[in-house]
Design a protein around this motif. Structure first.
Motif, PDB file in Angstrom:
ATOM      1  N   HIS A 280       0.864  -1.320   0.117  1.00 27.22           N
ATOM      2  CA  HIS A 280       0.065   0.137  -0.008  1.00 27.22           C
ATOM      3  C   HIS A 280       0.685   1.356  -0.062  1.00 27.22           C
ATOM      4  CE1 HIS A 280      -2.872   2.982   2.351  1.00 27.22           C
ATOM      5  NE2 HIS A 280      -3.187   2.989   0.709  1.00 27.22           N
ATOM      6  N   VAL A 281       1.293   1.713   1.200  1.00 23.13           N
ATOM      7  CA  VAL A 281       2.351   2.596   1.136  1.00 23.13           C
ATOM      8  C   VAL A 281       3.550   2.404   1.862  1.00 23.13           C
ATOM      9  CG1 VAL A 281       0.727   4.473   0.834  1.00 23.13           C
ATOM     10  CG2 VAL A 281       1.036   3.991   3.136  1.00 23.13           C
ATOM     11  N   CYS A 283       4.432   0.574   4.648  1.00 26.14           N
ATOM     12  CA  CYS A 283       4.793   0.170   6.242  1.00 26.14           C
ATOM     13  C   CYS A 283       5.178  -1.226   6.338  1.00 26.14           C
ATOM     14  CB  CYS A 283       3.325   0.161   7.013  1.00 26.14           C
ATOM     15  SG  CYS A 283       2.828   2.034   7.265  1.00 26.14           S
ATOM     16  N   CYS A 297      -1.115  -5.447   7.812  1.00 21.30           N
ATOM     17  CA  CYS A 297      -0.259  -4.392   7.972  1.00 21.30           C
ATOM     18  C   CYS A 297      -0.838  -3.403   8.944  1.00 21.30           C
ATOM     19  CB  CYS A 297      -0.360  -3.660   6.751  1.00 21.30           C
ATOM     20  SG  CYS A 297       0.661  -2.203   6.667  1.00 21.30           S
ATOM     21  N   CYS A 299      -0.600  -0.396   9.497  1.00 20.65           N
ATOM     22  CA  CYS A 299      -0.884   1.036   9.301  1.00 20.65           C
ATOM     23  C   CYS A 299      -2.289   1.091   8.811  1.00 20.65           C
ATOM     24  CB  CYS A 299       0.009   1.367   8.121  1.00 20.65           C
ATOM     25  SG  CYS A 299       1.425   1.636   8.676  1.00 20.65           S
ATOM     26  N   GLN A 301      -4.473  -1.529   7.930  1.00 20.67           N
ATOM     27  CA  GLN A 301      -5.051  -3.044   7.889  1.00 20.67           C
ATOM     28  C   GLN A 301      -5.189  -3.670   6.513  1.00 20.67           C
ATOM     29  OE1 GLN A 301      -6.645  -0.261   9.956  1.00 20.67           O
ATOM     30  NE2 GLN A 301      -5.077  -1.022  11.392  1.00 20.67           N
ATOM     31  N   SER A 302      -4.372  -3.670   5.640  1.00 20.51           N
ATOM     32  CA  SER A 302      -4.447  -4.422   4.573  1.00 20.51           C
ATOM     33  C   SER A 302      -3.986  -5.687   4.987  1.00 20.51           C
ATOM     34  CB  SER A 302      -3.221  -3.893   3.430  1.00 20.51           C
ATOM     35  OG  SER A 302      -3.797  -2.826   2.756  1.00 20.51           O
ATOM     36  N   PRO A 316      -6.475  -1.524   1.610  1.00 25.29           N
ATOM     37  CA  PRO A 316      -6.389  -0.651   0.249  1.00 25.29           C
ATOM     38  C   PRO A 316      -5.318  -1.101  -0.428  1.00 25.29           C
ATOM     39  CG  PRO A 316      -5.479   0.583   2.500  1.00 25.29           C
ATOM     40  CD  PRO A 316      -6.215  -0.803   2.835  1.00 25.29           C
TER      41      PRO A 316
END
Ligand code: FES
Length: 352
Positions: A280-281, A283, A297, A299, A301-302, A316
Motif C-alpha cells: 500500500h504505502v 509500512c 499491516c 498502518c 489494515q491491509s 487498501p
C-alpha cells in the motif's frame, strides 16, 4: 405522477407566501408555497424592561471580554516564562501559557457569546424572502456579447493575420512546458533502484534479530521470522535504504495448505519468504495469524493471505506481497535463489 392525476379537490389551496405574493397550486406546480410562518414577537419586542435586561447582558459579556484582554496583557508582562503552576488534573504546567490561554479564550468567547445574544434577543428577527432570479442572461444580452466578441475578433484581425495568430497559439502552448521542466526539481528519478534489492542467488537469509544465518529448522510452524540478506549490517552506510527494500518475513506453512502452485515451487519444505514491505504505502508488516496464515499491516489494515500467494484479502493494498524464491545450500542454510521478480513496496507505477 403528474398533476393531472391529482384530483382537483386534493390540490393544496392557494396560499399567501408571507411576502406579498399569492402562490397558487396549478398544473405545473401542484404544491403551493406554504410561505414563511407568521412572525412571533419575542419578549424583548414587547417588553422594554426585558430588552434592557438583554442589553445589559450583552454589555456585560463585552465588558468581561475587555477585562480578559487586559488580563492577557498583564499576564504577558508580569508572569515569568519559566514559572509553573499546578492545575488539576493537568499537573504542573507553564503559568504564562496557562494564563495567556485562559484570558484569550475568555476574551474571544465573550465577544462571540455577546454577539449571539444580541442577535437572538435584540436584532430584528423578521424572516425575509429573496426571490432567486434566473441565472441565464436574457437573449438580447447574449446576442450583444456574441456580437461584441465577433467585433473584437474582427478588429484584432485575428482571422486575417494568420502569422500572428499561429505564433500566438504556439507561444501559449509552449508556456506550460516551463512548469513541466520544473518537475525535475522534485528530485532524481529512481531509475531502476526500486527494482532491485540486495537479494541475489546464493545470498544467505539471516535472522534480523540474532544476525545468524537461518536453517529450515529455525523457522517453526506458527511463527513469523524477520530476516535480511547476509552482509547487511546496521552500521553500514545506506543500511536504511537497503533494508527498506530487502526486509523479509518467513513463515512455515504445511505444504498441503499452500494453495498457490508457484508459491509452493518457490518455497522450501513449506517455508515461504515474502517481502515485509506493505504494497500500500510501504509500512512494515508485523502481525501474523497462525490459523489463517493471514498477515496484517498495522498502518491501514491491509491483510494478505500467505497461503495463497500473499493475495490481498482486505484493505487498501493493491497488489500481493512479492515472494522471494528460496532454497537450501550445501551446508543446510536457507538462501535466496534470486532477487524479487517484481518491485517491493508501493511500486504502483510499474505494475499492470
Ligand atoms: S501501508 Fe499497509 S495498509 Fe497502508
Amino acid at each position: 405522477m403528474s398533476s393531472q392525476d391529482i384530483p382537483e379537490e386534493n390540490l393544496p389551496a392557494a396560499q399567501d407566501t408571507g411576502h406579498g405574493a399569492l402562490d397558487v397550486a396549478d398544473e405545473k406546480n401542484p404544491f403551493a408555497d406554504p410561505g414563511v410562518p407568521p412572525h412571533e414577537p419575542r419578549i424583548q419586542d414587547i417588553d422594554e424592561r426585558a430588552a434592557k435586561r438583554s442589553e445589559r447582558a450583552v454589555a456585560l459579556l463585552f465588558t468581561v471580554s475587555m477585562l480578559a484582554t487586559i488580563g492577557f496583557i498583564a499576564a504577558f508582562v508580569t508572569i515569568p516564562v519559566h514559572k509553573t503552576v499546578y492545575i488539576f488534573p493537568l499537573g504542573h504546567i507553564g503559568a504564562l501559557n496557562f494564563a495567556l490561554g485562559v484570558t484569550l479564550g475568555v476574551a474571544l468567547f465573550c465577544i462571540g457569546a455577546g454577539a449571539v445574544h444580541w442577535g437572538r434577543t435584540l436584532m430584528s428577527d423578521h424572516e425575509l424572502v429573496q426571490e432567486r432570479h434566473p441565472i441565464e442572461a436574457p437573449a438580447d444580452v447574449r446576442a450583444q456579447v456574441f456580437e461584441d466578441f465577433r467585433q473584437g475578433a474582427k478588429e484584432s484581425q485575428l482571422g486575417r493575420r494568420k502569422l500572428i495568430r499561429n505564433t500566438m497559439f504556439g507561444a501559449m502552448a509552449m508556456v506550460p512546458l516551463s512548469g513541466v521542466v520544473l518537475l525535475r526539481d522534485l528530485g532524481p528519478l529512481p531509475e531502476d533502484k526500486l527494482r532491485h534489492t540486495l537479494w541475489r542467488k546464493g545470498k544467505l537469509i539471516v535472522n534480523m534479530n540474532t544476525n545468524e544465518p537461518l536453517r529450515p529448522s529455525d523457522v517453526a510452524v506458527g511463527s513469523l521470522t524477520f530476516a535480511k540478506p547476509e552482509g547487511l549490517e546496521e552500521h553500514d552506510h545506506g543500511f536504511q535504504n537497503e533494508i527498506a527494500k530487502a526486509a523479509l518475513m518467513l513463515v512455515r506453512i504445511e505444504p498441503e495448505d499452500i494453495k498457490d502452485k508457484r508459491e509452493l515451487e518457490w518455497s522450501h519444505e513449506g517455508i515461504v519468504a515474502y517481502s515485509k514491505i506493505c504494497t500500500h504505502v510501504g509500512c512494515p508488516i508485523s502481525l501474523y495469524e497462525q490459523q489463517t496464515h493471514h498477515v496484517l499491516c498495522p498502518c491501514h489494515q491491509s491483510t494478505f493471505d500467505l497461503a495463497d500467494g500473499a493475495r490481498v484479502i482486505f484493505g487498501p493494498a493493491g497488489h500481493p506481497l512479492p515472494q522471494l524464491r528460496i532454497g537450501v545450500n550445501d551446508e543446510g542454510y536457507l538462501e535466496a535463489l534470486g532477487d524479487f521478480e517484481e518491485p517491493v513496496g508501493p511500486a504502483f507505477w510499474e505494475r499492470g
